[in-house]
Write a protein that holds these residues in place. Structure first.
Motif: not given
Length: 413
Positions: A26-37, A61-72
């Motif tokens: 399963l490819s699970s992607s995470c939208l991360l918008s709040r990464l700035l001070p 990791r046998r079942r999940v691939k984690v992708l992170g998209y940093a939007l800020s």
């Protein structure tokens, strides 16, 4: 996965998940918008960096691939680096416009898109609207329904969103057995487990409390303190002369104004104690001097609730009628305190607080039980809570893959 058209009188369509045998990655992607001070950086840091960094690396990791998209932005920080290192793929996406981001997600073949921001600071809801991901999950960032057709699921637990509340959410619920609010304290905040002395941590006396005082704390933001709960707190102080109310100085004007209100209710203003926020390294050890944490029914302690429970402070809460008003009940349930510190009404809240204050031996026993058990509690088992989240996302995908519309997902313990 068992699809049942009528599983209960409340959830008219749901998936009840007790085990999962699928070998699909399963490819699970995470939208991360709040990464700035920013003004909310302390909360963001606790929630997603210092608070939940292990979620990313603890997926199977046998079942999940984690992708992170940093939007800020891409300002470097140790927390950002830890999150990035926990992902299989890390995309600095702040420079991408939304169509390009959607094309990137399509190329990455994302199965489940996880949004961690919702309608909060630096929101990027456009990314969800254009996302090609078949399943979109709202997770952690926004404590309530998005009210949007492009968000299919809301991560929660049965205490925070009871099944009979499901009709008030536009999303289908993804219910995990313990709290949905995953924390990382067992890995990242082990200073509270160290035996005294604790250099740099103020003593109870240095904080202004006497040995005989019963210290009632509320470390929530001031906007959560509504008149009726403040009135309830004053009733407790009036009935327990040894009790002191301890709060943080989130506002320069709040101490004077609240002390004036206390005086109007016949409570000595000096019994309200205010302190500046503590440094991160000593914060939980300092707060551990409290005897009981008084939650705010208007908007519960969420991240703060997990913090104080890890510090060994019981949380007295009163669940309300929406998501933000019920999160702490899931926390105390996961800490094994539901029968002791979850009130049924505001009068019951006052009565429980008074009873615990007057029965010092009982309160000390509850505190001791919490501190001795905290490393074994579901609330602080990051690997377990991550596995439950993972199983719920897998079930959401299986529903989609079977050609069905989104339906409620319930993960068994």
């Amino acid at each position: 996965v068992c699809c049942l058209p009528h599983v209960s009188v409340f959830l008219t369509s749901a998936v009840f998940l007790t085990s999962l045998s699928s070998s699909r990655l399963l490819s699970s992607s995470c939208l991360l918008s709040r990464l700035l001070p920013a003004p909310g950086w302390v909360l963001v840091r606790r929630c997603w960096c210092g608070g939940r960094q292990s979620v990313f690396r603890l997926h199977d990791r046998r079942r999940v691939k984690v992708l992170g998209y940093a939007l800020s932005g891409n300002a470097p920080s140790p927390e950002r680096e830890r999150i990035a290192s926990g992902c299989d793929v890390w995309v600095e996406a702040a420079g991408l416009d939304y169509p390009d981001l959607a094309r990137r997600m399509a190329a990455d073949k994302v199965h489940v898109l996880v949004d961690t921001t919702g309608y909060t600071m630096r929101q990027k809801t456009e990314a969800m609207v254009l996302s090609p991901a078949p399943v979109v999950l709202s997770f952690h960032g926004f404590p309530g329904t998005m009210g949007a057709s492009f968000v299919h699921y809301l991560s929660s637990d049965p205490r925070t969103t009871p099944p009979d509340y499901a009709g008030f959410y536009s999303e289908r619920l993804g219910l995990v057995p313990w709290t949905y609010l995953i924390n990382d304290h067992r890995q990242s905040r082990r200073e509270v487990l160290a035996p005294p002395p604790h250099p740099g941590v103020p003593t109870r006396a240095e904080l202004g409390f006497g040995e005989g005082d019963v210290v009632l704390a509320s470390f929530n933001q001031m906007y959560k303190v509504e008149p009726k709960v403040f009135e309830a707190w004053m009733q407790v102080l009036a009935r327990v002369p040894r009790a002191r109310l301890w709060m943080l100085k989130f506002s320069t004007s709040a101490p004077e104004l609240l002390r004036e209100e206390a005086a109007r209710r016949g409570v000595q203003p000096s019994r309200l104690v205010f302190h500046d926020k503590f440094p991160h390294d000593t914060e939980l050890l300092a707060k551990a001097h409290a005897d009981l944490f008084l939650d705010t029914p208007l908007f519960n302690a969420h991240t703060t609730g997990g913090d104080v429970l890890w510090a060994g402070i019981p949380v007295l809460t009163l669940p309300g009628d929406n998501f933000a008003k019920r999160v702490a009940s899931g926390l105390v349930h996961s800490a094994g305190l539901l029968d002791l510190t979850c009130a049924r009404s505001l009068d019951d809240y006052v009565a429980l607080a008074v009873q615990l204050c007057r029965r010092g031996r009982v309160l000390r026993r509850v505190r001791r039980r919490l501190r001795e058990a905290r490393e074994a509690l579901p609330l602080f088992d990051t690997r377990l809570l991550t596995a439950h989240l993972e199983r719920s996302m897998a079930a959401m995908w299986e529903v989609y893959a079977a050609g069905l519309k989104p339906m409620h997902v319930v993960v068994a313990a």
